[in-house]
Write an enzyme that holds these catalytic residues in place. Sequence first.
Site, PDB file in Angstrom:
ATOM      1  CG  HIS A 154     158.401  15.413  90.323  1.00 25.25           C
ATOM      2  ND1 HIS A 154     159.819  15.192  89.866  1.00 25.25           N
ATOM      3  CD2 HIS A 154     157.641  16.274  91.389  1.00 25.25           C
ATOM      4  CE1 HIS A 154     159.786  16.220  89.918  1.00 25.25           C
ATOM      5  NE2 HIS A 154     159.376  16.835  91.045  1.00 25.25           N
TER       6      HIS A 154
HETATM    7  C1  UD1 Z   1     159.137  18.876  95.565  1.00 20.36           C
HETATM    8  C2  UD1 Z   1     159.457  20.441  95.843  1.00 20.36           C
HETATM    9  C3  UD1 Z   1     159.583  20.084  93.961  1.00 20.36           C
HETATM   10  C4  UD1 Z   1     160.794  19.891  94.060  1.00 20.36           C
HETATM   11  C5  UD1 Z   1     160.234  18.013  94.453  1.00 20.36           C
HETATM   12  C6  UD1 Z   1     161.655  16.845  94.175  1.00 20.36           C
HETATM   13  C7  UD1 Z   1     157.758  22.070  96.046  1.00 20.36           C
HETATM   14  C8  UD1 Z   1     156.400  23.400  95.774  1.00 20.36           C
HETATM   15  N1  UD1 Z   1     158.086  21.390  95.035  1.00 20.36           N
HETATM   16  O1  UD1 Z   1     157.889  18.872  94.535  1.00 20.36           O
HETATM   17  O2  UD1 Z   1     160.363  21.719  93.066  1.00 20.36           O
HETATM   18  O3  UD1 Z   1     161.029  18.687  92.218  1.00 20.36           O
HETATM   19  O4  UD1 Z   1     160.031  18.053  96.096  1.00 20.36           O
HETATM   20  O5  UD1 Z   1     160.929  15.850  94.891  1.00 20.36           O
HETATM   21  O6  UD1 Z   1     157.889  22.033  97.132  1.00 20.36           O
HETATM   22  N2  UD1 Z   1     155.335  12.433  99.428  1.00 20.36           N
HETATM   23  C9  UD1 Z   1     155.073  11.392 100.157  1.00 20.36           C
HETATM   24  N3  UD1 Z   1     156.236  10.866 100.477  1.00 20.36           N
HETATM   25  C10 UD1 Z   1     157.102  11.436 100.445  1.00 20.36           C
HETATM   26  C11 UD1 Z   1     157.555  13.529  99.552  1.00 20.36           C
HETATM   27  C12 UD1 Z   1     156.495  13.514  99.504  1.00 20.36           C
HETATM   28  O7  UD1 Z   1     154.574  10.347 100.276  1.00 20.36           O
HETATM   29  O8  UD1 Z   1     159.102  11.406 101.286  1.00 20.36           O
HETATM   30  C13 UD1 Z   1     154.308  12.861  98.844  1.00 20.36           C
HETATM   31  C14 UD1 Z   1     153.155  14.246  99.507  1.00 20.36           C
HETATM   32  O9  UD1 Z   1     152.983  13.951 100.849  1.00 20.36           O
HETATM   33  C15 UD1 Z   1     152.282  14.990  99.383  1.00 20.36           C
HETATM   34  C16 UD1 Z   1     152.768  14.613  97.460  1.00 20.36           C
HETATM   35  O10 UD1 Z   1     154.141  13.023  97.739  1.00 20.36           O
HETATM   36  O11 UD1 Z   1     151.291  13.783  98.384  1.00 20.36           O
HETATM   37  C17 UD1 Z   1     154.026  15.736  97.152  1.00 20.36           C
HETATM   38  O12 UD1 Z   1     154.786  16.505  97.842  1.00 20.36           O
HETATM   39  P1  UD1 Z   1     155.801  17.520  98.147  1.00 20.36           P
HETATM   40  O13 UD1 Z   1     156.657  17.831  98.469  1.00 20.36           O
HETATM   41  O14 UD1 Z   1     154.148  18.294  98.449  1.00 20.36           O
HETATM   42  O15 UD1 Z   1     155.836  18.151  96.444  1.00 20.36           O
HETATM   43  P2  UD1 Z   1     156.561  17.516  95.359  1.00 20.36           P
HETATM   44  O16 UD1 Z   1     155.566  16.985  94.678  1.00 20.36           O
HETATM   45  O17 UD1 Z   1     158.022  16.309  96.509  1.00 20.36           O
END
Ligand code: UD1
Length: 351
Positions: A201
């Site tokens: 991810h």
């Molecule tokens: C975040 C953490 C990362 C951790 C990971 C675990 C930061 C910078 N990064 O990354 O260190 O390893 O979490 O999962 O905080 N999204 C959904 N549904 C959700 C959550 C996220 O659709 O429940 C989508 C968001 O809208 C976004 C993408 O996934 O488009 C990334 O989510 P985000 O929380 O920004 O970062 P992660 O990649 O999850």
Amino acid sequence: MKILSIIGARPQFIKAAVVSKALLAQGLHEIVINTGQHYDYNMSDVFLKNLNMLPPHYNLGAGSGSHATMTAAILCGCEEVMIKEKPDWVLVYGDTNSTLAGALSAAKLKIPVAHVEAGIRMLPKDMPEEINRVLVDRISSLMFCPTLRAVQNLRNENIVNGVIHTGDVMLDLFQTMKSEFDVSIVEKLELKRPFVLVTLHRDYNVDNKNTLECILMELNQVAKSFEIVFPMHPRTAKRITNFGLEKLISSIKITEPLPYSSVMGLLSKSEFLITDSGGLQKESYFAGKRALVVMPDTGWIELTDARINVLAGVNEISGKINQISSSGNFITGIFGDGFASQKIARVFAEM
Ligand code: UD1
């Protein structure tokens, strides 16, 4: 003493599950904010339920959006709660945007910050998590380090006051939950053994079309020898759709993100792990498995130094599989003794 804990992303639910229980056992008063960084049921609520956690006192609903949008929303939301609750300490976990925003709002209100999983450092320096880690350690008064290497990393930056080596709270959880790992998931998913567990991810692995395409092509090579099961993070799923790469996942068993006990069940029955998750790199070692880590660097360098885990570039995944099975011996004690959360709670109880 009142402690305000800030959680919001999947790895934080996992870490807080054991620390919150240890705080309670010491008779400490804990208030919990869920920032809502992760908002899908499978990325958030399922952990609260599966790990028997109490519902958070505050939900900020600050998930999604750019880094700035999300961080700003969490900053504002946390500040409001901190002004109202007047905690003695703010407790933050790991390296996510929730960690940074929670720590920063506390520091600006002159509330001392305690950081669980402090002192981890890795390249590239511009990855969002590394920025968060470095900044949070700079403004923390207590830094609970999971490894001796983390203590040394802080010393290298002249940070010594408030640094406490506790061991890793993720080992505590692993040992506590081991008897409940759901190995029946292997049958439910109709997996044929031998199979390999994959999770990816990181932004640098999945946000660029060519890189993601390369990784999926490599996984297709691996799929010629092993069945692959890939519980997919929503970020990765979105990118595969946006980049039109669906044809490259036809030989891979994709699932929704899974609860902790199911992922651990899969891990324990897998041949090995391919991952870019900081947490799973350690959990595979706890489970006596080896991992191919698709990252340019790792915060858990003890595992690559011991040749238990192997780093791989995105175009090296299938080529390095032989190196995993022939790698070094399992050494113990790297992540402490499984009582990190009790040590953390005791620090507050004895203040
Ligand atoms: C975040 C953490 C990362 C951790 C990971 C675990 C930061 C910078 N990064 O990354 O260190 O390893 O979490 O999962 O905080 N999204 C959904 N549904 C959700 C959550 C996220 O659709 O429940 C989508 C968001 O809208 C976004 C993408 O996934 O488009 C990334 O989510 P985000 O929380 O920004 O970062 P992660 O990649 O999850």
